[in-house]
Design a protein around this motif. Structure first.
Motif, mmCIF file in Angstrom:
data_model
loop_
_atom_site.group_PDB
_atom_site.id
_atom_site.type_symbol
_atom_site.label_atom_id
_atom_site.label_comp_id
_atom_site.label_asym_id
_atom_site.label_seq_id
_atom_site.Cartn_x
_atom_site.Cartn_y
_atom_site.Cartn_z
ATOM 1 N N ASN A 1 0.976 0.954 -2.603
ATOM 2 C CA ASN A 1 0.463 0.183 -2.033
ATOM 3 C C ASN A 1 0.140 -0.317 -0.240
ATOM 4 O O ASN A 1 -0.654 -1.138 -0.758
ATOM 5 C CB ASN A 1 1.481 -1.160 -2.751
ATOM 6 N N ARG A 2 1.555 -0.520 0.639
ATOM 7 C CA ARG A 2 1.426 -0.027 1.805
ATOM 8 C C ARG A 2 0.512 0.571 2.181
ATOM 9 O O ARG A 2 -0.734 0.102 2.948
ATOM 10 C CB ARG A 2 2.546 0.088 2.446
ATOM 11 N N ASN B 1 -2.947 -1.808 1.183
ATOM 12 C CA ASN B 1 -3.274 -2.522 2.065
ATOM 13 C C ASN B 1 -3.685 -2.736 3.699
ATOM 14 O O ASN B 1 -4.366 -3.299 3.735
ATOM 15 C CB ASN B 1 -1.697 -3.547 1.933
ATOM 16 N N ASN C 1 -7.814 -1.744 3.560
ATOM 17 C CA ASN C 1 -8.130 -2.897 2.948
ATOM 18 C C ASN C 1 -8.740 -3.559 4.714
ATOM 19 O O ASN C 1 -9.686 -3.906 5.482
ATOM 20 C CB ASN C 1 -7.172 -3.421 2.305
ATOM 21 N N GLU C 2 -6.870 -3.572 5.625
ATOM 22 C CA GLU C 2 -7.230 -3.999 6.822
ATOM 23 C C GLU C 2 -7.708 -3.857 8.269
ATOM 24 O O GLU C 2 -8.440 -3.994 8.421
ATOM 25 C CB GLU C 2 -5.926 -4.497 6.791
#
Length: 184
Positions: free
Chosen positions: A96-97, A100, A103-104
């Motif tokens: 998940n990290r 994320n 995406n950033e």
């Protein structure tokens, strides 16, 4: 004195060290895993958050590298945790990290491309040995800058590239093919 000194520009030491790591990787002095670990350490020691607004190329490039390094590092940790039979919670946390940060990273890419007004850009799908990434991963090259090569599989970013007329619907070998196709 910290990671940066006033004599060097704010980005000089970061990008110089990153270039050194790229050369070491290309010369076979580092494995891809070591390269990712050293890049993660480089970001941590820089102790510099991503910029909220992009005022120059270096700021945009730093933001991309910051998020890309963290995404790849946590993706590597997720794979290692899975290989070692760690619990699903830890694997999912790392994954998940990583997602994320990816995406950033894509948002940082768009910010930089907007700053450059989508000029001097070549984008296309790349040939992959990985069946799961083949036809999904694409490369964005900033033609006016040295070593400015980005990768993504984001559909929303791809839509923007197509809308701006910079994506060519063709498949080419990546400029950094050996790195892209090497596993950690």
């Amino acid at each position: 004195m910290g990671f940066y000194n006033k004599k060097d520009g704010i980005f000089d030491r970061f990008f110089n060290r990153r270039s050194e790591l790229i050369i070491q990787l290309a010369n076979g002095e580092l494995s891809k895993k070591e390269f990712l670990e050293y890049n993660y350490d480089l970001v941590r020691r820089a102790n510099m958050s991503p910029f909220l607004r992009i005022d120059n190329y270096e700021m945009g490039m730093y933001n991309y590298q910051y998020y890309n390094v963290l995404a790849k590092y946590f993706n590597m940790l997720a794979g290692e945790a899975k290989d070692m039979g760690k619990n699903h919670r830890q694997i999912n946390d790392y994954a998940n990290r990583s997602n994320n940060y990816y995406n950033e990273k894509d948002k940082a890419t768009v910010s930089l491309l907007e700053y450059l007004d989508f000029k001097g850009i070549d984008a296309y799908y790349i040939e992959m040995e990985s069946k799961s990434l083949n036809g999904k991963l694409y490369e964005i090259v900033l033609l006016d800058y040295d070593k400015a090569i980005f990768h993504s599989k984001s559909e929303w970013l791809l839509d923007i590239l197509k809308e701006k007329g910079v994506f060519k619907n063709k498949k080419k070998r990546s400029i950094i093919d050996n790195y892209i196709n090497e596993t950690y």
